[in-house]
Design a protein around this motif. Sequence first.
Motif, mmCIF file in Angstrom:
data_model
loop_
_atom_site.group_PDB
_atom_site.id
_atom_site.type_symbol
_atom_site.label_atom_id
_atom_site.label_comp_id
_atom_site.label_asym_id
_atom_site.label_seq_id
_atom_site.Cartn_x
_atom_site.Cartn_y
_atom_site.Cartn_z
ATOM 1 N N ARG A 332 0.325 13.454 -7.935
ATOM 2 C CA ARG A 332 1.035 12.219 -7.601
ATOM 3 C C ARG A 332 1.098 12.021 -6.085
ATOM 4 O O ARG A 332 0.900 10.904 -5.599
ATOM 5 C CB ARG A 332 2.445 12.262 -8.187
ATOM 6 C CG ARG A 332 3.261 11.013 -7.881
ATOM 7 C CD ARG A 332 4.517 10.949 -8.713
ATOM 8 N NE ARG A 332 5.360 12.108 -8.509
ATOM 9 C CZ ARG A 332 6.483 12.340 -9.185
ATOM 10 N NH1 ARG A 332 6.871 11.483 -10.125
ATOM 11 N NH2 ARG A 332 7.199 13.412 -8.953
ATOM 12 N N GLU A 333 1.360 13.086 -5.331
ATOM 13 C CA GLU A 333 1.431 12.955 -3.880
ATOM 14 C C GLU A 333 0.079 12.611 -3.275
ATOM 15 O O GLU A 333 -0.002 11.886 -2.278
ATOM 16 C CB GLU A 333 1.952 14.257 -3.275
ATOM 17 C CG GLU A 333 3.407 14.544 -3.614
ATOM 18 C CD GLU A 333 3.868 15.880 -3.061
ATOM 19 O OE1 GLU A 333 3.007 16.607 -2.511
ATOM 20 O OE2 GLU A 333 5.074 16.191 -3.163
ATOM 21 N N ALA A 334 -1.005 13.128 -3.872
ATOM 22 C CA ALA A 334 -2.335 12.829 -3.341
ATOM 23 C C ALA A 334 -2.684 11.356 -3.485
ATOM 24 O O ALA A 334 -3.447 10.810 -2.685
ATOM 25 C CB ALA A 334 -3.379 13.689 -4.050
ATOM 26 N N GLN A 336 -0.500 8.827 -3.266
ATOM 27 C CA GLN A 336 0.454 7.976 -2.572
ATOM 28 C C GLN A 336 -0.024 7.679 -1.157
ATOM 29 O O GLN A 336 -0.782 8.428 -0.551
ATOM 30 C CB GLN A 336 1.828 8.651 -2.514
ATOM 31 C CG GLN A 336 2.517 8.752 -3.859
ATOM 32 C CD GLN A 336 3.855 9.463 -3.765
ATOM 33 O OE1 GLN A 336 4.097 10.210 -2.828
ATOM 34 N NE2 GLN A 336 4.720 9.233 -4.739
ATOM 35 N N ALA A 338 0.799 6.542 3.039
ATOM 36 C CA ALA A 338 1.573 7.173 4.107
ATOM 37 C C ALA A 338 3.037 6.773 4.051
ATOM 38 O O ALA A 338 3.928 7.590 4.268
ATOM 39 C CB ALA A 338 0.968 6.808 5.468
ATOM 40 N N ALA A 340 4.801 5.852 1.405
ATOM 41 C CA ALA A 340 5.450 6.526 0.274
ATOM 42 C C ALA A 340 5.703 7.998 0.579
ATOM 43 O O ALA A 340 6.743 8.553 0.226
ATOM 44 C CB ALA A 340 4.597 6.386 -0.979
ATOM 45 N N ARG A 341 4.775 8.629 1.258
ATOM 46 C CA ARG A 341 4.968 10.041 1.612
ATOM 47 C C ARG A 341 6.115 10.206 2.594
ATOM 48 O O ARG A 341 6.913 11.143 2.487
ATOM 49 C CB ARG A 341 3.684 10.605 2.221
ATOM 50 C CG ARG A 341 2.512 10.673 1.245
ATOM 51 C CD ARG A 341 1.284 11.261 1.903
ATOM 52 N NE ARG A 341 0.142 11.253 0.994
ATOM 53 C CZ ARG A 341 -1.062 11.696 1.319
ATOM 54 N NH1 ARG A 341 -1.278 12.177 2.532
ATOM 55 N NH2 ARG A 341 -2.053 11.643 0.452
ATOM 56 N N LEU A 342 6.203 9.284 3.544
ATOM 57 C CA LEU A 342 7.309 9.351 4.495
ATOM 58 C C LEU A 342 8.644 9.156 3.791
ATOM 59 O O LEU A 342 9.617 9.879 4.054
ATOM 60 C CB LEU A 342 7.119 8.298 5.585
ATOM 61 C CG LEU A 342 8.226 8.216 6.644
ATOM 62 C CD1 LEU A 342 8.347 9.544 7.386
ATOM 63 C CD2 LEU A 342 7.961 7.093 7.621
ATOM 64 N N ARG A 344 9.318 9.819 0.688
ATOM 65 C CA ARG A 344 9.599 11.000 -0.121
ATOM 66 C C ARG A 344 10.128 12.136 0.746
ATOM 67 O O ARG A 344 11.062 12.847 0.367
ATOM 68 C CB ARG A 344 8.330 11.436 -0.839
ATOM 69 C CG ARG A 344 8.543 12.614 -1.781
ATOM 70 C CD ARG A 344 7.264 13.061 -2.439
ATOM 71 N NE ARG A 344 6.337 13.620 -1.491
ATOM 72 C CZ ARG A 344 5.229 13.043 -1.066
ATOM 73 N NH1 ARG A 344 4.900 11.851 -1.518
ATOM 74 N NH2 ARG A 344 4.431 13.631 -0.203
ATOM 75 N N SER A 345 9.532 12.295 1.921
ATOM 76 C CA SER A 345 9.999 13.349 2.818
ATOM 77 C C SER A 345 11.436 13.098 3.260
ATOM 78 O O SER A 345 12.249 14.025 3.323
ATOM 79 C CB SER A 345 9.076 13.440 4.028
ATOM 80 O OG SER A 345 7.757 13.759 3.629
ATOM 81 N N SER A 348 13.721 13.833 0.376
ATOM 82 C CA SER A 348 13.840 15.277 0.176
ATOM 83 C C SER A 348 14.757 15.904 1.225
ATOM 84 O O SER A 348 15.603 16.753 0.906
ATOM 85 C CB SER A 348 12.452 15.922 0.238
ATOM 86 O OG SER A 348 12.544 17.318 0.129
#
Length: 626
Positions: A332-334, A336, A338, A340-342, A344-345, A348
């Motif tokens: 799922r992360e692969a 997404q 940039a 969305a990753r930011l 999520r970080s 978290s």
Amino acid sequence: MSTLTSPTATEASPPAGATLQAPPAPDTPLDAWQALALARTGDQLAQAWLGVLCHALLRARAGLVLMAQPDGAFAPVAAVPPGKELGHLAEVATEALRQRAGVLRHNAAGEALLAYPLSQADSLSGVIVLDLGPADAADAERARQLTHWGAGWLLDLMRQLDQARIHAGARQARVLLDTVLALQNEPGLREAGIALVHAVGREFGCHQVQLALAEGRTLRRQAVSHAAVSDDRSQQAALALQAMHEAFDQEQRLLWPEPPPAEGEVAVRITAGHARYAHEAGAKALCSLPLVAGHQAVGVLLLERDTPFSTGEAELLDALGPAVGPLLVLQREAGQGAVARLGRSLRSALGAATDGSRPALKLGLAVAAVVLLLLAVVPVPYHVSASALVEGAQQRAAVAPFEGYVREAPARAGDAVKTGQLLARLEDKDLLLEKTRWESELDVAQRKEREAMARGNRVDQRLAAAQANQARAQLDLATSKLERVAITAPFDGIVVKGDLSQQLGSPVEQGKVLFEIAPMNAWRVILKVDERDIADVRPGAGGSLVLASLPGQSWPFTVKKITPVSVPEEGRNQFRVEAELAGAAPKLSPNMEGVGKIDAGSASLLWAWTHPLLDWLRLAWWKLLP
């Protein structure tokens, strides 16, 4: 419960005070043969087998099975009757272990104790100990034969259990490896989800497997096996999500129909959603398996089939959840972007900061944040630091009045001198000769002038008068030089530069600086301020001076002048700032060095510590802009 350690050939008796006591009896005792058939573990098998031997085959009062442990000791794993104190069997058990042979003992009352070792492949696996009670020789021999026969049977049954456990572990490893490889070979999350539900369905014989992944605290169906099109808005899909939410919220595997709780277990599981979905879908057996990554459920698998799930299958599913969860997260992360990753970080990090884990670390971070806030808000006096040099308030140079040679030089740098005190003297022999010469020339010219006047020759008179004036001027020059051969101190002070004591007789040029003299009671401070800080310095600002030779004292000063020209020193541009020491001048010496701090208002400590870096970053950013 005490243990009997494995004996050696030199040991003669068990440890003093050794006590053997079996585990407590189950709440619901079973028939000995039925318990033997249902045994699934080594301890259950040993307990059931000992019950068959003591009750069905013999009429023994008590029995005990000791098995070798990984640390080399022997511990009780089964006893008849359960829970009874069996310390009186320790001695005969130790003797059988030491001799590696059966031991039969009779006490004074005619009661028999029998111990028989369990050995395989030249190693001791354990020992069987029986309390036969009153027994004659025939009964004791029958008990020995039955124990010898049963020992081989017990070892064989345990070997079969070990092999079954090995086969189950091999199957579990194969299933995990095949499933992980299947997920890794898929290009995206959707394909990985489809591969997962089909692989799990084939392995466990399910007619349908559904996968839902977590989005926050909710689940969204990702893949369904054996279905070309999945309608997420149907009533059946909604009930399936409710069933999976039960496992997701409780963070544990759920089976329906729910199996009876194990011995001593108090099970509190909510499976109402499973019951509603099973009724709607016509499923006879369900299993909801949370998929875990980092101690957090990231999805749920819902398995449906016609037969209930066995204990071994449930254990295999428990191992599958933590293995599959991280792979799905990576897929799922692969996929997404940039942004969305930011996000999520950030989520978290926020979750880690607000949960109850690592309280000491979070307390330390909170204290650090408060300290950082105080450093950024609370103002403190701000100072500009610069290297400092002490000089005299006025400094006079003693130069060579004319070309000549050094005759004597009693003064040198560091000497305190008075007004008019001799610093050096130049050679005057040539000047004396020159003075005599010009005196003679003057006499001759004056005589010629008088003679011409007597003759009335005006031309010769004027020529002689001119020669006399020339001789008189040269004589005055020679006399003036003779008066200046002695170089003296212009005022009371200290010689800060110059030493001719090693240059006696050497020539000096006219105008050459021979000595520098500074007063002893008037000083000024020269501050070398970096160009990055010069904007914070104002004339009239106060400050403090600390010298390297006197680090325990400080003297106040006042800025008098800022030189508007920078001088490159040590790879940086520095401005020369002149300051005057306030109050009575301390006992100083010229060219003393130290550090001066100039008052520049107030600012926060955080800004004072970081503004050089911030200024450098601003300049670098400005240079990068087009």
